[in-house]
Design a protein around this motif. Structure first.
Motif, short mmCIF file in Angstrom:
data_model
loop_
_atom_site.label_atom_id
_atom_site.label_comp_id
_atom_site.label_asym_id
_atom_site.label_seq_id
_atom_site.Cartn_x
_atom_site.Cartn_y
_atom_site.Cartn_z
N PRO A 12 0.85 -1.19 0.00
CA PRO A 12 0.00 0.00 0.00
C PRO A 12 0.89 1.24 0.00
CG PRO A 12 -0.26 -1.26 2.07
CD PRO A 12 0.63 -2.05 1.18
N LYS A 43 1.14 2.41 -6.99
CA LYS A 43 0.44 1.66 -8.05
C LYS A 43 -0.52 2.57 -8.83
CE LYS A 43 -1.23 -1.33 -5.03
NZ LYS A 43 -0.59 -0.84 -3.79
N ALA A 94 -8.65 -2.43 -8.24
CA ALA A 94 -9.59 -3.26 -7.48
C ALA A 94 -10.11 -2.48 -6.27
CB ALA A 94 -8.90 -4.55 -7.03
N GLY A 95 -9.22 -1.73 -5.61
CA GLY A 95 -9.63 -0.94 -4.46
C GLY A 95 -10.66 0.13 -4.85
N LEU A 143 -13.97 -1.51 -5.52
CA LEU A 143 -14.63 -1.91 -4.27
C LEU A 143 -15.20 -0.68 -3.54
CD1 LEU A 143 -12.09 -4.61 -3.07
CD2 LEU A 143 -14.50 -5.02 -3.62
N ARG A 144 -14.45 0.43 -3.55
CA ARG A 144 -14.96 1.64 -2.88
C ARG A 144 -16.22 2.16 -3.59
NH1 ARG A 144 -9.41 2.07 -1.62
NH2 ARG A 144 -8.90 2.84 -3.72
N SER A 153 -8.15 -6.32 5.58
CA SER A 153 -8.26 -7.71 5.10
C SER A 153 -8.84 -7.69 3.69
CB SER A 153 -9.12 -8.52 6.07
OG SER A 153 -10.32 -7.84 6.36
N ILE A 154 -8.94 -8.86 3.10
CA ILE A 154 -9.25 -8.94 1.66
C ILE A 154 -10.68 -9.43 1.44
CG2 ILE A 154 -8.51 -9.92 -0.55
CD1 ILE A 154 -6.45 -8.06 0.80
N VAL A 155 -11.41 -8.68 0.64
CA VAL A 155 -12.81 -8.99 0.30
C VAL A 155 -12.86 -10.30 -0.49
CG1 VAL A 155 -14.75 -8.13 -1.10
CG2 VAL A 155 -13.39 -6.52 0.26
N GLY A 173 -3.74 -3.83 -7.80
CA GLY A 173 -4.12 -4.27 -6.45
C GLY A 173 -4.85 -5.60 -6.42
N PHE A 174 -4.57 -6.43 -7.38
CA PHE A 174 -5.21 -7.74 -7.49
C PHE A 174 -4.30 -8.63 -8.34
CE2 PHE A 174 -7.81 -10.94 -9.47
CZ PHE A 174 -8.79 -11.24 -8.56
N ARG A 225 -4.50 -10.29 -4.52
CA ARG A 225 -3.83 -9.92 -3.27
C ARG A 225 -3.68 -11.07 -2.30
NH1 ARG A 225 -4.97 -3.90 -3.23
NH2 ARG A 225 -3.66 -3.09 -1.61
N ASN A 249 -8.01 -14.65 -4.00
CA ASN A 249 -8.08 -13.81 -5.21
C ASN A 249 -7.52 -14.58 -6.41
OD1 ASN A 249 -7.41 -10.26 -4.35
ND2 ASN A 249 -9.10 -11.58 -3.82
N ARG A 273 -1.54 10.89 2.01
CA ARG A 273 -2.23 10.80 0.72
C ARG A 273 -3.36 11.83 0.59
NH1 ARG A 273 -3.02 5.04 -1.82
NH2 ARG A 273 -3.53 4.51 0.33
N ARG A 326 -9.40 8.60 2.91
CA ARG A 326 -9.75 7.18 2.95
C ARG A 326 -9.88 6.69 4.39
NH1 ARG A 326 -6.28 3.90 -1.54
NH2 ARG A 326 -6.38 2.42 0.20
N ARG A 338 -2.90 -3.55 7.07
CA ARG A 338 -2.72 -3.68 5.61
C ARG A 338 -1.31 -4.17 5.28
NH1 ARG A 338 -4.28 2.20 3.96
NH2 ARG A 338 -3.79 1.55 1.84
N1 LIG Z 1 -8.01 -7.30 -4.45
C1 LIG Z 1 -8.38 -6.45 -3.47
C2 LIG Z 1 -7.96 -5.08 -3.49
C3 LIG Z 1 -8.34 -4.25 -2.45
N2 LIG Z 1 -9.10 -4.74 -1.44
C4 LIG Z 1 -9.50 -3.89 -0.30
C5 LIG Z 1 -8.59 -4.17 0.88
C6 LIG Z 1 -7.51 -3.14 0.71
O1 LIG Z 1 -6.80 -2.87 1.89
C7 LIG Z 1 -8.35 -1.95 0.26
C8 LIG Z 1 -7.64 -0.85 -0.44
O2 LIG Z 1 -7.01 -1.35 -1.61
P1 LIG Z 1 -6.22 -0.37 -2.57
O3 LIG Z 1 -5.60 -1.17 -3.67
O4 LIG Z 1 -7.08 0.77 -2.95
O5 LIG Z 1 -5.07 0.16 -1.59
P2 LIG Z 1 -3.63 0.70 -1.98
O6 LIG Z 1 -3.77 1.41 -3.29
O7 LIG Z 1 -2.71 -0.47 -2.06
O8 LIG Z 1 -3.26 1.64 -0.87
O9 LIG Z 1 -9.34 -2.53 -0.61
C9 LIG Z 1 -9.50 -6.07 -1.43
O10 LIG Z 1 -10.17 -6.51 -0.52
N3 LIG Z 1 -9.15 -6.91 -2.47
#
Ligand SMILES: Nc1ccn([C@H]2C[C@H](O)[C@@H](COP(=O)(O)OP(=O)(O)O)O2)c(=O)n1
Ligand SMILES: Nc1ncnc2c1ncn2[C@@H]1O[C@H](COP(=O)(O)OP(=O)(O)O)[C@@H](O)[C@H]1O
Ligand SMILES: [Mg+2]
Length: 191
Positions: A11, A15, A33-34, A37-38, A60-62, A88-89, A91, A95, A129, A133, A144
């Motif tokens: 993180p 990226k 991916a983040g 998800l947001r 944690s990871i969704v 970000g995938f 992860r 995944n 940043r 967030r 993280r």
């Molecule tokens: N493949 C992924 C990517 C992100 N997430 C979730 C968990 C991660 O801590 C957050 C934020 O991801 P994001 O890629 O935006 O974070 P960074 O850019 O690495 O700071 O989203 C996930 O669950 N699965």
């Protein structure tokens, strides 16, 4: 068949910043991916909002079924593209397995761009940043980083064994990093 470049790194390794430059100049479409998800977390009527927020705060990871569906939809809806930067995938193991199950025969992974950067620098970047967030705080960042070290780094090592990893050191200026990234694309993705 979608061409895909996975973009991984701790993180705050840069990226999103580097993907934006690649998208601008090299014709690849950036899918974070983040970010997906947001956006799903905010979407009215989403049944996953609370679950996603819980994982994001907790570092944690969704579950992959949610994330991979968002990625596949985004790829299918984005028209003609030279390829996709999947940022970000994958992860973790879930995944990776979910992607293989869902996307084999639909996507070709060209290589993995690994932005490597010392963790203390990454943490400082996240704390500065300024995007508001819910996970850019010391407590979430600790989790993280732990998730990155224990779950994501082994995935990078898995790709390394398959000869797919292109490492670019990202404790440098964006311009220096990007110059190396262009080299990597020139060598491996036939830009
Ligand atoms: N493949 C992924 C990517 C992100 N997430 C979730 C968990 C991660 O801590 C957050 C934020 O991801 P994001 O890629 O935006 O974070 P960074 O850019 O690495 O700071 O989203 C996930 O669950 N699965
Ligand atoms: N090479 C760099 N040097 C200094 N700061 C950077 C660099 N790349 C990105 N940043 C900053 O660090 C923070 C995290 O970058 P970001 O691209 O969001 O990383 P990631 O998507 O890997 O979490 C942002 O505030 C960004 O402006
Ligand atoms: Mg990011």
């Amino acid at each position: 068949m979608h061409n895909v470049v996975f973009v991984l790194g701790p993180p705050g390794s840069g990226k999103g910043t580097i993907c934006a430059k690649i998208q601008e100049n090299l014709g690849y479409v950036h899918l974070s991916a983040g970010d997906l998800l947001r956006a799903e977390r905010q979407r009215e009527g989403s049944e996953f909002g609370a679950l996603i927020e819980q994982h994001i705060r907790n570092g944690s990871i969704v579950p992959v079924e949610i994330t991979c569906a968002l990625l596949e939809n985004a790829m299918n809806n984005s028209g003609d593209a030279k390829g996709f930067l999947v940022d970000g995938f994958p992860r973790n193991e879930d995944n990776l397995q979910g992607w293989n199950k869902q996307m084999t025969g639909k996507a070709l992974v060209q290589f993995v761009l690994f932005l490597s950067c010392p963790v203390p620098i990454c943490i400082q970047r996240c704390l500065n940043r300024g995007q508001g967030r819910t996970d850019d705080n010391e407590e979430s960042l600790k989790k993280r980083v732990e998730t990155y070290n224990h779950q994501t780094f082994p995935i990078i090592e898995h790709f390394e064994k398959n000869g797919l990893v292109r490492e670019v050191k990202s404790e440098r200026s964006v311009e220096e990093i990007y110059a190396d990234v262009v080299e990597v694309f020139n060598q491996t993705a036939k830009v």
